[in-house]
Scaffold this active site. Structure first.
Site, mmCIF file in Angstrom:
data_model
loop_
_atom_site.group_PDB
_atom_site.id
_atom_site.type_symbol
_atom_site.label_atom_id
_atom_site.label_comp_id
_atom_site.label_asym_id
_atom_site.label_seq_id
_atom_site.Cartn_x
_atom_site.Cartn_y
_atom_site.Cartn_z
ATOM 1 N N ASP A 17 -7.192 0.961 -4.497
ATOM 2 C CA ASP A 17 -7.131 -0.082 -5.519
ATOM 3 C C ASP A 17 -7.659 -1.436 -5.054
ATOM 4 O O ASP A 17 -7.829 -1.676 -3.865
ATOM 5 C CB ASP A 17 -5.677 -0.299 -5.940
ATOM 6 N N GLY A 65 -5.943 0.000 10.808
ATOM 7 C CA GLY A 65 -5.070 0.886 11.581
ATOM 8 C C GLY A 65 -3.630 0.379 11.654
ATOM 9 O O GLY A 65 -2.753 1.066 12.181
ATOM 10 N N ARG A 105 -7.603 2.661 -9.324
ATOM 11 C CA ARG A 105 -7.129 3.868 -8.616
ATOM 12 C C ARG A 105 -7.565 5.140 -9.335
ATOM 13 O O ARG A 105 -7.681 6.189 -8.728
ATOM 14 C CB ARG A 105 -5.597 3.873 -8.514
ATOM 15 N N GLY A 141 -1.869 4.710 -2.228
ATOM 16 C CA GLY A 141 -3.273 5.132 -2.185
ATOM 17 C C GLY A 141 -3.519 6.619 -2.011
ATOM 18 O O GLY A 141 -4.505 7.153 -2.500
ATOM 19 N N ASP A 181 -8.010 1.665 7.877
ATOM 20 C CA ASP A 181 -8.884 0.484 7.879
ATOM 21 C C ASP A 181 -8.645 -0.252 9.203
ATOM 22 O O ASP A 181 -9.215 0.106 10.233
ATOM 23 C CB ASP A 181 -8.514 -0.324 6.631
ATOM 24 N N ASP A 193 -5.278 7.931 2.530
ATOM 25 C CA ASP A 193 -6.583 7.742 1.867
ATOM 26 C C ASP A 193 -7.577 7.009 2.749
ATOM 27 O O ASP A 193 -8.753 7.364 2.800
ATOM 28 C CB ASP A 193 -6.411 7.025 0.522
HETATM 29 C C1 PRP Z 1 -4.115 0.575 1.835
HETATM 30 C C2 PRP Z 1 -4.510 2.016 2.070
HETATM 31 C C3 PRP Z 1 -3.916 2.320 3.412
HETATM 32 C C4 PRP Z 1 -3.937 0.989 4.121
HETATM 33 C C5 PRP Z 1 -5.027 0.982 5.151
HETATM 34 O O1 PRP Z 1 -2.822 0.551 1.344
HETATM 35 O O2 PRP Z 1 -4.009 2.854 1.055
HETATM 36 O O3 PRP Z 1 -2.585 2.790 3.321
HETATM 37 O O4 PRP Z 1 -4.188 -0.003 3.121
HETATM 38 O O5 PRP Z 1 -5.164 -0.279 5.709
HETATM 39 P P1 PRP Z 1 -4.911 -0.641 7.237
HETATM 40 O O6 PRP Z 1 -5.493 0.449 8.087
HETATM 41 O O7 PRP Z 1 -5.698 -1.944 7.389
HETATM 42 O O8 PRP Z 1 -3.461 -0.853 7.435
HETATM 43 P P2 PRP Z 1 -2.129 -0.740 0.713
HETATM 44 O O9 PRP Z 1 -1.278 -1.425 1.746
HETATM 45 O O10 PRP Z 1 -3.192 -1.598 0.051
HETATM 46 O O11 PRP Z 1 -1.174 -0.113 -0.356
HETATM 47 P P3 PRP Z 1 -1.515 0.999 -1.469
HETATM 48 O O12 PRP Z 1 -1.665 2.316 -0.739
HETATM 49 O O13 PRP Z 1 -0.336 0.960 -2.367
HETATM 50 O O14 PRP Z 1 -2.806 0.606 -2.149
#
Ligand code: PRP
Length: 177
Positions: free
Chosen positions: A159, A105, A165, A44, A103, A100
């Protein structure tokens, strides 16, 4: 019938650009005289990382790591695992993690604990967005771009099922019944 997805712009490209410029200003000011290592959390963060570093007026290096907790789902599985580890030694380095979105954490608290064990000289976090309403593990964000509401957002690196993305704006993905 397959439900349709509708995109609504939440943060447009101008606001993203101003936010990135502000964060870069703060980082330039705070890391003056240092040579930080920026670590992006894949996938991300790659768009944000690319825009951010081009506004940094510092000697610096970058690396990327990948953890996974969402798989292809909209909801986190709650279990975070390292998918791609570091290729750079970080002991004694000034490390700035670039993300990015924070959420729940879970991903970031896992990553910060992993990096902290490797004894960097300093360890800080720059997150473009934060969704405090979904917080499960509080994470301290040293450089925060924007707080976002509890909606599913895509674009600018973010995404859904690996799609969206490439969008230049951050959009809410609304599912129509
Ligand atoms: C998404 C985003 C963060 C994470 C945040 O990544 O890019 O890294 O989730 O969520 P959290 O705070 O609830 O852990 P994802 O795991 O979807 O992978 P990606 O970056 O490849 O999209």
């Amino acid at each position: 019938m397959r439900p349709q997805s509708k995109l609504r712009v939440l943060i447009d490209r101008e606001e993203i650009s101003k936010t990135v410029a502000r964060l870069a200003f703060e980082i330039n000011r705070d890391y003056r005289g240092k040579e930080p290592l920026l670590i992006g959390l894949l996938k991300g963060s790659f768009v944000f990382m690319a825009d951010l570093i081009r506004q940094l007026d510092l000697p610096m290096e970058i690396d990327f790591v990948a953890v996974s907790s969402y798989g292809s789902a909209k909801e986190t599985s709650g279990k975070v695992k390292m998918v791609q580890g570091l290729r750079t030694r970080i002991r004694g380095r000034d490390v700035l993690v670039v993300e990015d979105i924070v959420d729940t954490g879970l991903s970031m608290s896992f990553l910060l604990a992993y990096l902290g064990k490797k004894k960097p000289a300093s360890l800080k976090l720059c997150a473009l967005t934060h969704k405090p309403s979904r917080c499960q593990i509080p994470v301290s964000i040293d450089y925060l771009g924007l707080t976002v509401p509890d909606e599913f957002i895509v674009g600018y690196g973010l995404d859904f099922n690996e799609r969206f993305r490439h969008l230049p704006d951050i959009c809410v993905l609304e599912r129509e019944k």
